[in-house]
Design a protein around this motif. Structure first.
Motif, mmCIF file in Angstrom:
data_model
loop_
_atom_site.group_PDB
_atom_site.id
_atom_site.type_symbol
_atom_site.label_atom_id
_atom_site.label_comp_id
_atom_site.label_asym_id
_atom_site.label_seq_id
_atom_site.Cartn_x
_atom_site.Cartn_y
_atom_site.Cartn_z
ATOM 1 N N GLU A 206 0.807 -1.217 0.000
ATOM 2 C CA GLU A 206 0.000 0.000 0.000
ATOM 3 C C GLU A 206 0.843 1.272 0.000
ATOM 4 O OE1 GLU A 206 -3.180 -0.138 -0.372
ATOM 5 O OE2 GLU A 206 -3.338 -2.309 -0.178
ATOM 6 N N MET A 207 2.128 1.144 -0.236
ATOM 7 C CA MET A 207 3.022 2.305 -0.161
ATOM 8 C C MET A 207 3.376 2.851 -1.532
ATOM 9 S SD MET A 207 5.797 1.234 2.762
ATOM 10 C CE MET A 207 5.342 0.887 4.459
ATOM 11 N N THR A 208 3.527 4.166 -1.615
ATOM 12 C CA THR A 208 4.127 4.770 -2.791
ATOM 13 C C THR A 208 5.633 4.528 -2.715
ATOM 14 O OG1 THR A 208 4.552 6.902 -1.720
ATOM 15 C CG2 THR A 208 2.373 6.590 -2.765
ATOM 16 N N LEU A 209 6.324 4.828 -3.799
ATOM 17 C CA LEU A 209 7.779 4.654 -3.802
ATOM 18 C C LEU A 209 8.427 5.499 -2.712
ATOM 19 C CD1 LEU A 209 10.374 3.573 -5.048
ATOM 20 C CD2 LEU A 209 10.282 5.436 -6.714
ATOM 21 N N ASP A 210 8.018 6.758 -2.589
ATOM 22 C CA ASP A 210 8.614 7.638 -1.583
ATOM 23 C C ASP A 210 8.317 7.149 -0.168
ATOM 24 O OD1 ASP A 210 9.719 9.285 -3.488
ATOM 25 O OD2 ASP A 210 8.118 10.783 -3.418
ATOM 26 N N GLU A 211 7.106 6.647 0.056
ATOM 27 C CA GLU A 211 6.758 6.138 1.379
ATOM 28 C C GLU A 211 7.591 4.909 1.727
ATOM 29 O OE1 GLU A 211 2.038 7.516 1.540
ATOM 30 O OE2 GLU A 211 2.601 5.543 0.774
ATOM 31 N N ALA A 212 7.758 4.034 0.762
ATOM 32 C CA ALA A 212 8.557 2.833 0.996
ATOM 33 C C ALA A 212 10.020 3.187 1.257
ATOM 34 C CB ALA A 212 8.442 1.883 -0.195
ATOM 35 N N ALA A 213 10.547 4.145 0.489
ATOM 36 C CA ALA A 213 11.934 4.565 0.670
ATOM 37 C C ALA A 213 12.146 5.176 2.048
ATOM 38 C CB ALA A 213 12.325 5.571 -0.412
ATOM 39 N N ALA A 214 11.177 5.973 2.502
ATOM 40 C CA ALA A 214 11.289 6.587 3.824
ATOM 41 C C ALA A 214 11.227 5.537 4.924
ATOM 42 C CB ALA A 214 10.176 7.620 4.005
ATOM 43 N N ALA A 215 10.347 4.542 4.763
ATOM 44 C CA ALA A 215 10.226 3.478 5.759
ATOM 45 C C ALA A 215 11.510 2.657 5.823
ATOM 46 C CB ALA A 215 9.038 2.585 5.418
ATOM 47 N N LEU A 216 12.090 2.397 4.673
ATOM 48 C CA LEU A 216 13.332 1.628 4.608
ATOM 49 C C LEU A 216 14.464 2.389 5.289
ATOM 50 C CD1 LEU A 216 14.605 -0.961 3.405
ATOM 51 C CD2 LEU A 216 15.095 0.357 1.341
ATOM 52 N N ARG A 217 14.568 3.670 4.973
ATOM 53 C CA ARG A 217 15.616 4.497 5.576
ATOM 54 C C ARG A 217 15.470 4.554 7.098
ATOM 55 N NH1 ARG A 217 18.908 8.852 3.662
ATOM 56 N NH2 ARG A 217 20.186 9.506 5.433
ATOM 57 N N LYS A 218 14.223 4.630 7.575
ATOM 58 C CA LYS A 218 13.983 4.690 9.014
ATOM 59 C C LYS A 218 14.462 3.421 9.710
ATOM 60 C CE LYS A 218 10.298 5.578 12.393
ATOM 61 N NZ LYS A 218 8.846 5.864 12.559
ATOM 62 N N ILE A 219 14.209 2.270 9.080
ATOM 63 C CA ILE A 219 14.665 1.002 9.650
ATOM 64 C C ILE A 219 16.192 0.981 9.752
ATOM 65 C CG2 ILE A 219 14.838 -1.488 9.265
ATOM 66 C CD1 ILE A 219 12.066 -1.287 7.874
ATOM 67 N N VAL A 220 16.861 1.395 8.677
ATOM 68 C CA VAL A 220 18.326 1.368 8.641
ATOM 69 C C VAL A 220 18.906 2.320 9.680
ATOM 70 C CG1 VAL A 220 20.335 1.928 7.239
ATOM 71 C CG2 VAL A 220 18.450 0.633 6.240
ATOM 72 N N GLU A 221 18.359 3.516 9.764
ATOM 73 C CA GLU A 221 18.881 4.485 10.731
ATOM 74 C C GLU A 221 18.646 3.999 12.159
ATOM 75 O OE1 GLU A 221 16.895 8.077 9.572
ATOM 76 O OE2 GLU A 221 18.467 8.613 8.141
ATOM 77 N N GLY A 222 17.541 3.299 12.377
ATOM 78 C CA GLY A 222 17.269 2.767 13.711
ATOM 79 C C GLY A 222 18.254 1.691 14.124
ATOM 80 N N ARG A 223 18.763 0.950 13.135
ATOM 81 C CA ARG A 223 19.705 -0.138 13.418
ATOM 82 C C ARG A 223 21.169 0.315 13.372
ATOM 83 N NH1 ARG A 223 17.683 -5.428 13.336
ATOM 84 N NH2 ARG A 223 15.486 -5.325 13.933
ATOM 85 N N CYS A 224 21.482 1.217 12.443
ATOM 86 C CA CYS A 224 22.896 1.600 12.228
ATOM 87 C C CYS A 224 23.250 2.975 12.779
ATOM 88 C CB CYS A 224 23.215 1.580 10.735
ATOM 89 S SG CYS A 224 23.576 -0.056 10.092
ATOM 90 N N GLY A 225 22.263 3.755 13.188
ATOM 91 C CA GLY A 225 22.574 5.072 13.696
ATOM 92 C C GLY A 225 22.535 6.120 12.603
#
Length: 225
Positions: A206-225
């Motif tokens: 149900e995500m647009t490309l930008d929404e998916a990219a933002a969600a992905l980035r949030k996961i990475v930043e949460g794990r890697c800082g």
């Protein structure tokens, strides 16, 4: 972010792995490794030799002649070099993709390419996508993400992609091919497609490309800082 890191992104065909992984790598300033393109290069090599993806004897015989290099260029595209020739534009046909799914089930092919993929992660900070990155190729990756979406959403994306290229294939046929590939990938004897136990699942249906990219980035930043 850490100075050196590895991000593993797995998931079925059409979930958005390539597009989102390439975008994430660009945002993080690291290298994007599309392992699917590596397997498609192998499939293309044998197709040019007239060798089928299930012909284990001839694959074993001619695999050493398959010299693969990756050229990370400024355009953000992972250029695949096969025996000195850039074959990137030849790899995205349905025929090559289908053959790659079959040839990827060959244990000798996976073993042949495993060190190559791991070496890339040793040499560079990478966002690497595929179907067994978090489970087999990079089991110690800093972040593992499993990208998924409904069958219908994934087929619609692939159908639109093929239409843009002028390829005449019905949505129904694309959906059937995708489900068949999912079945092969999930049930192959070696390195099947599955979510790593410590991977974060991201459903992009149900995500647009930008929404998916933002969600992905949030996961990475949460794990890697």
């Amino acid at each position: 972010m850490k100075q050196h890191f590895a991000i593993a992104i797995d998931g079925p065909s059409g979930a958005g792995k390539s597009t989102l992984s390439r975008r994430l790598a660009r945002e993080l300033g690291c290298s994007y490794v599309d392992t699917g393109a590596i397997y498609r290069t192998v499939a293309y090599h044998f197709a040019m030799l007239g060798i089928g993806p299930k012909d284990t004897d001839n694959i074993r015989r001619f695999l050493p002649d398959c010299a693969i290099d990756i050229d990370f260029q400024a355009d953000g595209v992972q250029h695949m070099i096969l025996n000195g020739k850039d074959v990137t534009d030849e790899l995205r046909t349905p025929e090559v993709s289908a053959a790659a799914s079959v040839i990827a089930a060959q244990p000798l092919v996976r073993e042949y390419l495993l060190d190559m993929q791991r070496d890339l992660a040793r040499r560079y900070s990478v966002v690497m996508d595929g179907r067994d990155i978090g489970t087999v190729v990079l089991p110690d990756a800093d972040v593992k993400i499993y990208l998924t979406a409904s069958d219908e959403a994934r087929a619609q994306r692939r159908f639109a992609e093929l239409q843009e290229k002028g390829e005449k294939k019905s949505y129904k046929a694309v959906l059937a091919d995708m489900r068949a590939r999912d079945e092969r990938d999930a049930n192959r004897a070696i390195a099947p497609l599955k979510k790593a136990k410590d991977a974060v699942e991201l459903d992009t249906t149900e995500m647009t490309l930008d929404e998916a990219a933002a969600a992905l980035r949030k996961i990475v930043e949460g794990r890697c800082g």
